[in-house]
Design an enzyme around this catalytic site. Structure first.
Site, PDB file in Angstrom:
ATOM      1  N   GLY A  52       0.280   1.801   7.204  1.00 31.17           N
ATOM      2  CA  GLY A  52       1.249   1.591   6.141  1.00 31.17           C
ATOM      3  C   GLY A  52       0.710   0.674   5.049  1.00 31.17           C
ATOM      4  O   GLY A  52      -0.478   0.711   4.709  1.00 31.17           O
ATOM      5  N   SER A  53       1.565  -0.184   4.535  1.00 35.68           N
ATOM      6  CA  SER A  53       1.197  -1.000   3.373  1.00 35.68           C
ATOM      7  C   SER A  53       0.193  -2.099   3.670  1.00 35.68           C
ATOM      8  O   SER A  53      -0.312  -2.724   2.734  1.00 35.68           O
ATOM      9  CB  SER A  53       2.456  -1.626   2.770  1.00 35.68           C
ATOM     10  OG  SER A  53       3.312  -0.621   2.264  1.00 35.68           O
TER      11      SER A  53
END
Length: 582
Positions: free
Chosen positions: A304-305
């Site tokens: 993810g981020s």
């Protein structure tokens, strides 16, 4: 009258019968001759046979009991130690020869202390009266062994052996692993370093009497080797802290599990590696295999981020943006190849620092699309993705980065916010440790090092420092992880919340992530926190994994005597980070 007396005397006079004497003498001579001949045959012509028969009955080879080597943490605290125990075995032939079943009360007492059914126990001994060895129980305590010895059952014997004991229990269970009943490592570090920890017993030839006592020592058959101890890089204090906070978080958020890895930025040493759910390696009656997995190195996830800082580093190194550039993200979404990439809100024009602080998918996608895909993938590879960490831990996964000849623009965009590639918790921690080390990638070590490895420069030092300062805005006011803020220790970190892949797409389950380095002014530790499938509305990395990071990082820095900075200095650094995020 006189004539009769003389006749009687003549009759009573014994007469010598020569042939009988000769027969007696012959047999006596024959007997002694046979004895002499037999003695001569045994002692002169064939002396080895009886000597061999004697040796078969009296010569034995004995071996000394060798305890497995110790495993300690970096400060000398015991993590695994072997304790002396006893094995209980029977010699069925001796039992039967001595009418050992005459007193069944003793056998019932034996079965009771071993927690076995008496009929089953007796049947194992009676099964084959000619057998010479049958195990009745393994690894019983010395107290139980003493009680059994007092029962004095003929044909029941004790044999010394050892049992592995883990003082830290479930806190280090998956990392250390376990040994089997024969003291051979079958999981974790116990398996990886089994040869190092295992010694070789000395073997000695002795002569024993009929009752089993040694009457003569004839010499060493094989020289033994002492086992080696193992000193891990783990700091048990930090390990306990990390496990406590992770367990509290997974229980509070009703998560399936989680893992935390703490790395020393300067050396690459693993100071803590914990997983939940765990198990007690000292009690294996209800052991479940899924609890034994060292999730920090075996389980992979899409980051993810948490991958965005490395997209930023790749863009800065490629020269497609400069430190003070502004990126437009209006209207808060963009269409790429017929699909949308969107932010939670329209952030408008954003600095590079603000893209990270607000975790803008639109902003980071624009940076990724502005450079060749090989530039981005090359940066991922250079910081350790898709390769092993060097920890030598059993079951480690290298993660996956897709290799394609043709990448669509949407696929390139998803690469920039952490989809389409997988990694482990250990790899995530190592990547952030590389940022903290000014772009120097070091191999990870689970063993305590005498001196740190040189490492390999994979990012420009200025770029790494600039990204670190940008990441400080994530934990300051206005960032996505203010719960990861630590007073006195400026933090550079990044949240991540990624959907879990299912057949045909993505489901409604999440990975909640946070990774970071502290203190920013003098990086010492890198920590990655991964929580698997938290339930309820609180599933974002900032609120699930962020608090775990803050408590572990704060406690660990204090344990290592890392001096906090003053409030004025932290405010100054925060203002600098805020300026980058404006």
């Amino acid at each position: 009258m006189n004539k009769k007396v003389k006749q009687a005397k003549r009759i009573q006079k014994p007469q010598l019968i020569h042939w009988r004497v000769y027969i007696v003498v012959f047999f006596v001579v024959l007997l002694f001759g046979s004895l002499v001949a037999r003695a001569a045959y045994i002692q002169i012509l064939e002396p080895g046979k009886l000597r061999h028969e004697s040796d078969m009955r009296s010569l034995r080879t004995t071996s000394t009991e060798v305890q497995r080597g110790l495993i300690t943490d970096r400060n000398g605290d015991m993590l695994a130690v072997s304790v002396p125990v006893k094995a209980i075995y029977a010699d069925p032939k001796v039992v039967f020869d001595n009418n050992g079943f005459a007193n069944m009360q003793r056998w019932r007492a034996l079965a009771d202390v071993l927690h076995q059914d008496v009929d089953t126990l007796v049947a194992r001994v009676k099964d084959n009266p000619k057998r010479r060895f049958v195990y009745l129980a393994r690894q019983v305590t010395p107290e139980v062994a003493d009680y059994i010895n007092e029962l004095r059952i003929r044909g029941i014997y004790l044999k010394p052996e050892s049992r592995r004991y883990y003082p830290s229990g479930e806190i280090t269970a998956q990392l250390l692993g376990i040994t089997n009943i024969d003291d051979v490592g079958i999981e974790g570090i116990e398996k990886t370093y089994n040869d190092w920890l295992t010694g070789t017993p000395s073997k000695e030839k002795v002569r024993k009497s009929r009752d089993g006592h040694v009457v003569e020592r004839l010499g060493i058959v094989q020289e033994g080797e002492k086992p080696n101890d193992l000193v891990l890089s783990i700091d048990q204090r930090i390990q306990q802290l990390a496990y406590r906070e992770l367990k509290k978080s997974t229980e509070m958020n009703q998560a399936t599990g989680g893992s935390v890895v703490v790395l020393d930025v300067r050396t690459g040493e693993i100071l803590a590696m914990v997983n939940t759910p765990s198990y007690n390696p000292n009690s294996r009656e209800h052991l479940q295999s899924f609890r034994m997995r060292n999730r920090a190195v075996t389980d992979t996830f899409e980051p993810g981020s948490t991958i965005k800082p490395f997209v930023m580093a790749a863009a800065l190194e490629a020269g497609v943006v400069k430190d003070n550039d502004i990126v437009s993200t209006s209207p808060g979404w963009m269409r790429i190849g017929g699909r949308q990439v969107r932010d939670t809100t329209n952030y408008g024009d954003m600095t590079l620092g603000k893209i990270l602080a607000k975790s803008s998918n639109v902003g980071i996608s624009k940076l990724a699309l502005s450079m060749p895909v090989n530039q981005l993938l090359g940066t991922y590879y250079s910081v350790g993705l898709g390769s092993y960490s060097g920890s030598n831990l059993a079951g480690e996964s290298a993660g996956v980065i897709s290799e394609r000849h043709n990448w669509s623009e949407f696929e390139r965009a998803t690469l920039s916010f952490g989809y389409g590639l997988t990694m482990t918790t250990l790899q995530l921690a190592r990547m952030y440790a590389t940022l903290g080390a000014d772009g120097v990638l070091r191999p990870v070590s689970i063993l305590k090092l005498k001196q740190p490895p040189e490492g390999q420069r994979v990012l420009d030092a200025h770029v790494a420092k600039e990204v670190m300062h940008m990441l400080q805005g994530v934990t300051e006011k206005g960032g996505t992880a203010i719960e990861a803020h630590i007073d006195g220790y400026p933090v550079a970190g990044k949240t991540g919340t990624s959907r879990k892949a299912i057949a045909g797409g993505y489901g409604d389950d999440y990975w909640s992530l946070f990774a970071g380095v502290a203190p920013v002014n003098n990086p010492r530790l890198a920590i990655a926190v991964v929580v698997n499938d938290p339930k309820g509305d609180r599933y974002y990395g900032g609120v699930v994994a962020g608090p775990v990071f803050a408590k572990v990082m704060s406690g660990a820095l204090q344990m290592l005597n890392v001096e906090p900075i003053s409030e004025a200095e932290q405010t100054k650094l925060a203002s600098s980070a805020h300026g980058r995020a404006e």
